[in-house]
Design a protein around this motif. Structure first.
Motif, PDB file in Angstrom:
ATOM      1  N   ASP A 136      20.727 -48.735  41.315  1.00 33.24           N
ATOM      2  CA  ASP A 136      21.834 -49.603  40.896  1.00 33.24           C
ATOM      3  C   ASP A 136      21.562 -50.207  39.523  1.00 33.24           C
ATOM      4  OD1 ASP A 136      23.209 -49.092  43.251  1.00 33.24           O
ATOM      5  OD2 ASP A 136      22.340 -50.834  44.275  1.00 33.24           O
ATOM      6  N   PHE A 137      20.319 -50.627  39.333  1.00 30.94           N
ATOM      7  CA  PHE A 137      19.927 -51.191  38.042  1.00 30.94           C
ATOM      8  C   PHE A 137      20.067 -50.138  36.944  1.00 30.94           C
ATOM      9  CE2 PHE A 137      16.611 -51.981  34.851  1.00 30.94           C
ATOM     10  CZ  PHE A 137      16.976 -53.247  34.427  1.00 30.94           C
ATOM     11  N   LEU A 138      19.574 -48.945  37.206  1.00 32.90           N
ATOM     12  CA  LEU A 138      19.663 -47.865  36.219  1.00 32.90           C
ATOM     13  C   LEU A 138      21.106 -47.518  35.892  1.00 32.90           C
ATOM     14  CD1 LEU A 138      16.829 -45.403  37.280  1.00 32.90           C
ATOM     15  CD2 LEU A 138      16.991 -46.719  35.169  1.00 32.90           C
ATOM     16  N   GLU A 139      21.947 -47.454  36.902  1.00 36.54           N
ATOM     17  CA  GLU A 139      23.358 -47.132  36.675  1.00 36.54           C
ATOM     18  C   GLU A 139      24.017 -48.190  35.788  1.00 36.54           C
ATOM     19  OE1 GLU A 139      27.468 -46.471  39.192  1.00 36.54           O
ATOM     20  OE2 GLU A 139      25.552 -46.173  40.195  1.00 36.54           O
ATOM     21  N   GLU A 140      23.735 -49.446  36.090  1.00 40.34           N
ATOM     22  CA  GLU A 140      24.292 -50.531  35.283  1.00 40.34           C
ATOM     23  C   GLU A 140      23.825 -50.426  33.831  1.00 40.34           C
ATOM     24  OE1 GLU A 140      24.723 -55.258  35.926  1.00 40.34           O
ATOM     25  OE2 GLU A 140      22.676 -54.485  35.990  1.00 40.34           O
ATOM     26  N   GLN A 141      22.529 -50.141  33.623  1.00 39.95           N
ATOM     27  CA  GLN A 141      22.002 -50.017  32.264  1.00 39.95           C
ATOM     28  C   GLN A 141      22.650 -48.860  31.519  1.00 39.95           C
ATOM     29  OE1 GLN A 141      20.054 -52.535  31.143  1.00 39.95           O
ATOM     30  NE2 GLN A 141      20.540 -53.250  33.198  1.00 39.95           N
ATOM     31  N   LEU A 142      22.827 -47.748  32.220  1.00 39.60           N
ATOM     32  CA  LEU A 142      23.464 -46.587  31.598  1.00 39.60           C
ATOM     33  C   LEU A 142      24.906 -46.888  31.204  1.00 39.60           C
ATOM     34  CD1 LEU A 142      22.051 -43.712  33.824  1.00 39.60           C
ATOM     35  CD2 LEU A 142      21.498 -44.179  31.422  1.00 39.60           C
ATOM     36  N   GLU A 143      25.627 -47.596  32.049  1.00 37.13           N
ATOM     37  CA  GLU A 143      27.014 -47.971  31.733  1.00 37.13           C
ATOM     38  C   GLU A 143      27.056 -48.872  30.505  1.00 37.13           C
ATOM     39  OE1 GLU A 143      28.612 -49.702  35.289  1.00 37.13           O
ATOM     40  OE2 GLU A 143      28.622 -47.778  36.350  1.00 37.13           O
ATOM     41  N   TRP A 144      26.129 -49.837  30.442  1.00 43.98           N
ATOM     42  CA  TRP A 144      26.093 -50.733  29.282  1.00 43.98           C
ATOM     43  C   TRP A 144      25.761 -49.963  28.009  1.00 43.98           C
ATOM     44  CZ3 TRP A 144      23.160 -55.856  30.774  1.00 43.98           C
ATOM     45  CH2 TRP A 144      23.980 -56.606  31.629  1.00 43.98           C
ATOM     46  N   ARG A 145      24.803 -49.061  28.092  1.00 42.84           N
ATOM     47  CA  ARG A 145      24.426 -48.289  26.907  1.00 42.84           C
ATOM     48  C   ARG A 145      25.581 -47.405  26.435  1.00 42.84           C
ATOM     49  NH1 ARG A 145      18.653 -47.359  25.765  1.00 42.84           N
ATOM     50  NH2 ARG A 145      17.502 -48.867  27.010  1.00 42.84           N
ATOM     51  N   GLU A 146      26.285 -46.818  27.377  1.00 44.86           N
ATOM     52  CA  GLU A 146      27.420 -45.963  27.031  1.00 44.86           C
ATOM     53  C   GLU A 146      28.520 -46.782  26.354  1.00 44.86           C
ATOM     54  OE1 GLU A 146      30.735 -43.115  29.198  1.00 44.86           O
ATOM     55  OE2 GLU A 146      28.846 -43.528  30.230  1.00 44.86           O
ATOM     56  N   ALA A 147      28.847 -47.933  26.928  1.00 42.07           N
ATOM     57  CA  ALA A 147      29.876 -48.798  26.338  1.00 42.07           C
ATOM     58  C   ALA A 147      29.449 -49.254  24.949  1.00 42.07           C
ATOM     59  CB  ALA A 147      30.131 -49.999  27.245  1.00 42.07           C
ATOM     60  N   LEU A 148      28.188 -49.591  24.802  1.00 41.83           N
ATOM     61  CA  LEU A 148      27.661 -50.028  23.513  1.00 41.83           C
ATOM     62  C   LEU A 148      27.731 -48.894  22.490  1.00 41.83           C
ATOM     63  CD1 LEU A 148      26.341 -52.363  21.982  1.00 41.83           C
ATOM     64  CD2 LEU A 148      24.130 -51.552  22.824  1.00 41.83           C
ATOM     65  N   ALA A 149      27.318 -47.696  22.889  1.00 42.31           N
ATOM     66  CA  ALA A 149      27.348 -46.543  21.979  1.00 42.31           C
ATOM     67  C   ALA A 149      28.773 -46.221  21.534  1.00 42.31           C
ATOM     68  CB  ALA A 149      26.707 -45.336  22.651  1.00 42.31           C
ATOM     69  N   LEU A 150      29.720 -46.267  22.471  1.00 42.07           N
ATOM     70  CA  LEU A 150      31.124 -45.994  22.124  1.00 42.07           C
ATOM     71  C   LEU A 150      31.671 -47.045  21.162  1.00 42.07           C
ATOM     72  CD1 LEU A 150      32.556 -44.881  25.584  1.00 42.07           C
ATOM     73  CD2 LEU A 150      32.262 -43.454  23.536  1.00 42.07           C
ATOM     74  N   ALA A 151      31.378 -48.307  21.433  1.00 41.33           N
ATOM     75  CA  ALA A 151      31.859 -49.386  20.570  1.00 41.33           C
ATOM     76  C   ALA A 151      31.256 -49.265  19.172  1.00 41.33           C
ATOM     77  CB  ALA A 151      31.530 -50.742  21.192  1.00 41.33           C
ATOM     78  N   GLN A 152      29.966 -48.904  19.107  1.00 49.20           N
ATOM     79  CA  GLN A 152      29.324 -48.741  17.799  1.00 49.20           C
ATOM     80  C   GLN A 152      29.908 -47.545  17.055  1.00 49.20           C
ATOM     81  OE1 GLN A 152      25.237 -48.631  19.185  1.00 49.20           O
ATOM     82  NE2 GLN A 152      24.829 -50.654  18.317  1.00 49.20           N
ATOM     83  N   ALA A 153      30.106 -46.443  17.774  1.00 52.00           N
ATOM     84  CA  ALA A 153      30.647 -45.236  17.140  1.00 52.00           C
ATOM     85  C   ALA A 153      32.064 -45.472  16.621  1.00 52.00           C
ATOM     86  CB  ALA A 153      30.639 -44.078  18.146  1.00 52.00           C
ATOM     87  N   ASP A 154      32.849 -46.255  17.350  1.00 51.73           N
ATOM     88  CA  ASP A 154      34.224 -46.549  16.938  1.00 51.73           C
ATOM     89  C   ASP A 154      34.284 -47.673  15.902  1.00 51.73           C
ATOM     90  OD1 ASP A 154      35.049 -44.646  18.737  1.00 51.73           O
ATOM     91  OD2 ASP A 154      35.646 -46.087  20.293  1.00 51.73           O
ATOM     92  N   GLY A 155      33.154 -48.335  15.675  1.00 47.71           N
ATOM     93  CA  GLY A 155      33.150 -49.477  14.762  1.00 47.71           C
ATOM     94  C   GLY A 155      33.972 -50.629  15.311  1.00 47.71           C
ATOM     95  N   ASP A 156      34.016 -50.747  16.620  1.00 50.68           N
ATOM     96  CA  ASP A 156      34.828 -51.757  17.308  1.00 50.68           C
ATOM     97  C   ASP A 156      34.040 -53.069  17.434  1.00 50.68           C
ATOM     98  OD1 ASP A 156      36.444 -53.264  18.953  1.00 50.68           O
ATOM     99  OD2 ASP A 156      36.842 -51.634  20.382  1.00 50.68           O
ATOM    100  N   ALA A 157      34.142 -53.893  16.402  1.00 47.19           N
ATOM    101  CA  ALA A 157      33.394 -55.150  16.361  1.00 47.19           C
ATOM    102  C   ALA A 157      33.806 -56.088  17.489  1.00 47.19           C
ATOM    103  CB  ALA A 157      33.585 -55.842  15.013  1.00 47.19           C
ATOM    104  N   GLU A 158      35.076 -56.082  17.831  1.00 44.26           N
ATOM    105  CA  GLU A 158      35.552 -56.955  18.913  1.00 44.26           C
ATOM    106  C   GLU A 158      34.922 -56.546  20.247  1.00 44.26           C
ATOM    107  OE1 GLU A 158      39.730 -58.116  21.038  1.00 44.26           O
ATOM    108  OE2 GLU A 158      39.731 -57.842  18.841  1.00 44.26           O
TER     109      GLU A 158
END
Length: 167
Positions: free
Chosen positions: A119-141
């Motif tokens: 469960d911990f690993l899944e949560e971390q992976l979801e956060w990393r994915e969301a972070l990577a997408l936001a960074q790639a899109d340049g979505d500061a908000e």
């Protein structure tokens, strides 16, 4: 306890014998908090922690025992090492929380709530994915929202740990 040198009574937790002033071994029940002369609690005064560490470091440093007999030199090294370990663990809120849980008999590492927890690993992976997408899109908000969510989660965890160890 009894002093190893003069056989006088030494209260548990005393670093030096009150009679002969020889350094004493670490007691069986001495934890990181008692090693620094602090109450066992999550919310520590960081200034007091720092002051106590510096004060004890001056008294226990192996250089002060360079001309002492071998047993005192060894005890000084053991005490100094323990003091450094205690300070390092208690100054970091995460390590302090884990240590308090361990002292309370709830060792988070022994209970599988680590990187091996799915469960911990899944949560971390979801956060990393969301972070990577936001960074790639340049979505500061979105990046700000992720950071706010992480800070809120951290605040809740800190509150839970503090509640658990509030007497």
């Amino acid at each position: 306890m009894t002093c190893w040198s003069c056989k006088a009574d030494v209260a548990e937790g005393n670093v030096f014998c009150p009679a002969c002033r020889k350094i004493q071994p670490v007691g069986r029940s001495e934890d990181f908090f008692s090693a620094l002369g602090l109450e066992r609690e999550y919310n520590l005064d960081m200034g007091a922690l720092e002051r106590r560490f510096r004060e004890l470091s001056r008294h226990l440093h192996p250089d002060r025992f360079a001309r002492a007999e071998p047993r005192e030199r060894r005890l000084s090294l053991e005490r100094s090492t323990r003091l450094n370990d205690a300070y390092r663990s208690l100054k970091d809120w995460r390590l302090r929380a884990a240590y308090l849980l361990k002292l309370a008999g709830t060792d988070v590492f022994a209970e599988g709530r680590t990187y091996a927890d799915p469960d911990f690993l899944e949560e971390q992976l979801e956060w990393r994915e969301a972070l990577a997408l936001a960074q790639a899109d340049g979505d500061a908000e979105r990046l700000r929202a992720i950071a706010a969510d992480a800070r809120e989660r951290l605040r809740r965890i800190e509150d839970e740990v503090a509640r658990r160890f509030a007497d």
